[in-house]
Design a protein around this motif. Structure first.
Motif, PDB file in Angstrom:
ATOM      1  N   ASN A  21      76.119  59.692  47.625  1.00 21.00           N
ATOM      2  CA  ASN A  21      77.201  59.088  46.853  1.00 21.00           C
ATOM      3  C   ASN A  21      76.810  57.876  46.027  1.00 21.00           C
ATOM      4  N   THR A  22      75.546  57.561  45.994  1.00 20.60           N
ATOM      5  CA  THR A  22      75.163  56.340  45.271  1.00 20.60           C
ATOM      6  C   THR A  22      73.930  56.523  44.381  1.00 20.60           C
ATOM      7  N   TYR A  23      73.855  55.655  43.382  1.00 18.49           N
ATOM      8  CA  TYR A  23      72.667  55.529  42.543  1.00 18.49           C
ATOM      9  C   TYR A  23      72.136  54.118  42.715  1.00 18.49           C
ATOM     10  N   VAL A  24      70.827  53.972  42.605  1.00 13.86           N
ATOM     11  CA  VAL A  24      70.263  52.629  42.711  1.00 13.86           C
ATOM     12  C   VAL A  24      69.529  52.293  41.407  1.00 13.86           C
ATOM     13  N   LEU A  25      69.657  51.043  40.972  1.00 14.29           N
ATOM     14  CA  LEU A  25      68.921  50.567  39.797  1.00 14.29           C
ATOM     15  C   LEU A  25      67.943  49.502  40.275  1.00 14.29           C
ATOM     16  N   VAL A  26      66.672  49.726  40.002  1.00 14.43           N
ATOM     17  CA  VAL A  26      65.652  48.749  40.403  1.00 14.43           C
ATOM     18  C   VAL A  26      65.037  48.168  39.130  1.00 14.43           C
ATOM     19  N   VAL A  27      65.112  46.847  38.998  1.00 12.21           N
ATOM     20  CA  VAL A  27      64.565  46.180  37.808  1.00 12.21           C
ATOM     21  C   VAL A  27      63.369  45.325  38.227  1.00 12.21           C
ATOM     22  N   VAL A  28      62.210  45.611  37.606  1.00 15.95           N
ATOM     23  CA  VAL A  28      60.975  44.907  37.985  1.00 15.95           C
ATOM     24  C   VAL A  28      60.376  44.235  36.751  1.00 15.95           C
ATOM     25  N   HIS A  29      60.052  42.951  36.887  1.00 21.81           N
ATOM     26  CA  HIS A  29      59.426  42.250  35.760  1.00 21.81           C
ATOM     27  C   HIS A  29      57.913  42.138  35.915  1.00 21.81           C
ATOM     28  N   ASP A  30      57.410  42.544  37.076  1.00 23.37           N
ATOM     29  CA  ASP A  30      55.969  42.444  37.323  1.00 23.37           C
ATOM     30  C   ASP A  30      55.261  43.644  36.671  1.00 23.37           C
ATOM     31  N   PRO A  31      54.398  43.398  35.639  1.00 20.58           N
ATOM     32  CA  PRO A  31      53.791  44.522  34.907  1.00 20.58           C
ATOM     33  C   PRO A  31      52.830  45.352  35.739  1.00 20.58           C
ATOM     34  N   VAL A  32      52.408  44.801  36.871  1.00 20.82           N
ATOM     35  CA  VAL A  32      51.456  45.533  37.718  1.00 20.82           C
ATOM     36  C   VAL A  32      52.150  46.704  38.447  1.00 20.82           C
ATOM     37  N   VAL A  33      53.457  46.559  38.650  1.00 22.94           N
ATOM     38  CA  VAL A  33      54.177  47.579  39.442  1.00 22.94           C
ATOM     39  C   VAL A  33      54.439  48.821  38.593  1.00 22.94           C
ATOM     40  N   GLU A  34      53.961  49.957  39.059  1.00 19.89           N
ATOM     41  CA  GLU A  34      54.119  51.219  38.318  1.00 19.89           C
ATOM     42  C   GLU A  34      55.478  51.857  38.621  1.00 19.89           C
ATOM     43  N   THR A  35      56.015  52.564  37.616  1.00 18.54           N
ATOM     44  CA  THR A  35      57.291  53.264  37.797  1.00 18.54           C
ATOM     45  C   THR A  35      57.214  54.241  38.975  1.00 18.54           C
ATOM     46  N   ALA A  36      56.069  54.932  39.073  1.00 22.25           N
ATOM     47  CA  ALA A  36      55.920  55.922  40.150  1.00 22.25           C
ATOM     48  C   ALA A  36      56.057  55.263  41.525  1.00 22.25           C
ATOM     49  N   ALA A  37      55.564  54.029  41.615  1.00 17.59           N
ATOM     50  CA  ALA A  37      55.652  53.320  42.901  1.00 17.59           C
ATOM     51  C   ALA A  37      57.104  52.994  43.231  1.00 17.59           C
ATOM     52  N   ILE A  38      57.862  52.603  42.199  1.00 21.79           N
ATOM     53  CA  ILE A  38      59.287  52.298  42.430  1.00 21.79           C
ATOM     54  C   ILE A  38      59.997  53.566  42.889  1.00 21.79           C
ATOM     55  N   LYS A  39      59.703  54.678  42.217  1.00 20.59           N
ATOM     56  CA  LYS A  39      60.368  55.933  42.566  1.00 20.59           C
ATOM     57  C   LYS A  39      60.015  56.364  43.993  1.00 20.59           C
ATOM     58  N   MET A  40      58.773  56.118  44.359  1.00 22.92           N
ATOM     59  CA  MET A  40      58.362  56.487  45.720  1.00 22.92           C
ATOM     60  C   MET A  40      59.101  55.613  46.741  1.00 22.92           C
ATOM     61  N   ASN A  41      59.229  54.324  46.425  1.00 20.29           N
ATOM     62  CA  ASN A  41      59.961  53.430  47.331  1.00 20.29           C
ATOM     63  C   ASN A  41      61.414  53.879  47.490  1.00 20.29           C
ATOM     64  N   ILE A  42      62.021  54.294  46.376  1.00 24.18           N
ATOM     65  CA  ILE A  42      63.413  54.759  46.449  1.00 24.18           C
ATOM     66  C   ILE A  42      63.480  55.989  47.355  1.00 24.18           C
ATOM     67  N   ARG A  43      62.534  56.900  47.140  1.00 25.84           N
ATOM     68  CA  ARG A  43      62.513  58.124  47.952  1.00 25.84           C
ATOM     69  C   ARG A  43      62.411  57.776  49.436  1.00 25.84           C
ATOM     70  N   MET A  44      61.544  56.804  49.731  1.00 23.80           N
ATOM     71  CA  MET A  44      61.320  56.472  51.142  1.00 23.80           C
ATOM     72  C   MET A  44      62.500  55.695  51.746  1.00 23.80           C
ATOM     73  N   ALA A  45      63.266  55.025  50.882  1.00 27.68           N
ATOM     74  CA  ALA A  45      64.379  54.215  51.426  1.00 27.68           C
ATOM     75  C   ALA A  45      65.645  55.050  51.628  1.00 27.68           C
ATOM     76  N   ARG A  46      65.661  56.253  51.052  1.00 25.25           N
ATOM     77  CA  ARG A  46      66.893  57.058  51.055  1.00 25.25           C
ATOM     78  C   ARG A  46      67.489  57.231  52.441  1.00 25.25           C
ATOM     79  N   ARG A  47      66.622  57.595  53.395  1.00 23.08           N
ATOM     80  CA  ARG A  47      67.131  57.914  54.732  1.00 23.08           C
ATOM     81  C   ARG A  47      67.822  56.682  55.347  1.00 23.08           C
ATOM     82  N   LYS A  48      67.257  55.541  55.088  1.00 21.25           N
ATOM     83  CA  LYS A  48      67.781  54.280  55.642  1.00 21.25           C
ATOM     84  C   LYS A  48      69.185  53.985  55.084  1.00 21.25           C
ATOM     85  N   PHE A  49      69.387  54.303  53.801  1.00 21.59           N
ATOM     86  CA  PHE A  49      70.663  53.965  53.169  1.00 21.59           C
ATOM     87  C   PHE A  49      71.708  55.056  53.345  1.00 21.59           C
ATOM     88  N   GLU A  50      71.305  56.267  53.723  1.00 23.77           N
ATOM     89  CA  GLU A  50      72.255  57.399  53.817  1.00 23.77           C
ATOM     90  C   GLU A  50      73.321  57.136  54.882  1.00 23.77           C
TER      91      GLU A  50
END
Ligand code: GTP
Length: 299
Positions: A270-299
């Motif tokens: 039932n939810t969408y998450v928006l993650v905003v990162v200003h650190d240029p070192v952080v890759e989009t793929a890493a953010i997406k992986m973190n979201i994937r891994m956090a899903r179970r915790k937030f469900e």
């Protein structure tokens, strides 16, 4: 609640049925009460009553239907057309409704929307709104009320409705705490959780009382726009409408700009998450992986 033509059904159809503002002029007057059940978050179901505002209906809510209308109210939202010529009649009905609430739902929160602010010239808006707030607070007496200026033609509607819905979410504070931990894990400046269909803001990683003032670190360092939450709701809603016109479904969004990276993705059913990162070192793929891994915790 609110006078006929003040805009109640229009805002309901935009927020909860995803209709564009341009179609609201075709809406007919609401006859008596229209009830909607909106599954909002998992087991949380909003029971929304849109009470037609013609005098005959208002009189009936306040007399024969009084206990039905005013019992078990979580929130009363009273909509005032900013340009109404019948303010004293509106205020009279409003006071009567407050009495109904005092009698049957003492704990209910009261939100007042000074609506159709787009009809006021931009330069005059702040002054007109302040005048209305003073008038409405006076009419509310001892009842604590929150007043918002709104219009279906800009993001103001989402700001008001996000705070209304927030008062109804039992674990909103807890969610913010978990979002802060998640933001830290992602090296994110900010993480925002939206409800899936309405795109109203449920919780953010920034403390709510400082979200408008830039005083909290790390949000402060990047001078984020104070209207960013409601703007995102509005933009994504219209983007989703464009997608559905093309018979496509909206799934996720990635933005990689010089100053920041943003990922908007499904968090739970039932939810969408928006993650905003200003650190240029952080890759989009890493953010997406973190979201994937956090899903179970937030469900
Ligand atoms: P009842 O069903 O009779 O109680 O009326 P209502 O309060 O539901 O009013 P409704 O939503 O039907 O809106 C009446 C008119 O106001 C429509 O033509 C809408 O397009 C218009 N309207 C709604 N919101 C806004 C707004 O923010 N700005 C402007 N300019 N017009 C609006």
């Amino acid at each position: 609640m609110g006078a006929s033509g003040s805009g109640k059904t229009s805002m309901r159809s935009m927020i909860f049925s995803n209709n564009p503002a341009s179609l609201t002029s075709r809406l007919g007057a609401t006859i008596d009460v229209e009830q909607n059940h909106v599954r909002f978050l998992g087991d949380l179901i909003l029971n929304l009553w849109d009470c037609g505002g013609q005098d005959a209906f208002m009189d009936s809510y306040l007399t024969t239907q009084r206990s039905t209308i005013f019992s078990h109210v979580g929130v009363m939202i009273y909509v005032f057309d900013v340009e109404t010529r019948e303010m004293s009649k509106d205020l009279e009905y409003y006071r009567d409704c407050l009495e109904g609430l005092t009698q049957f739902s003492k704990e209910a929160n009261v939100f007042l929307l000074v609506h159709k602010m787009d009809l006021i010239r931009e330069g005059d808006r702040a002054a007109v709104f302040q005048r209305k707030v003073a008038e409405l607070e006076k009419a509310s007496g001892e009842t604590g009320v929150k007043v918002y200026g709104t219009s279906i033609y800009d993001e103001s509607l989402y700001k008001a409705w996000s705070s209304i819905v927030n008062t109804l979410i039992p674990n909103a504070r807890n969610l913010s705490k978990h979002l802060r931990i998640f933001a830290e894990a992602c090296s994110a400046t900010e993480v925002v959780l939206f409800e899936r269909t309405t795109f109203l803001v449920i919780a953010t990683s920034s403390p709510s009382d400082t979200s408008d003032t830039f005083s909290s670190d790390p949000v402060a360092a990047h001078k984020l726009d104070p209207k960013r939450y409601e703007r995102t709701s509005e933009l994504i809603k219209s983007f989703k409408q464009s997608c559905s016109r093309l018979r496509e479904e909206f799934h996720s969004l990635e933005l990689e700009l010089a100053e920041f990276t943003a990922v908007l993705d499904e968090m739970t059913k039932n939810t969408y998450v928006l993650v905003v990162v200003h650190d240029p070192v952080v890759e989009t793929a890493a953010i997406k992986m973190n979201i994937r891994m956090a899903r179970r915790k937030f469900e």
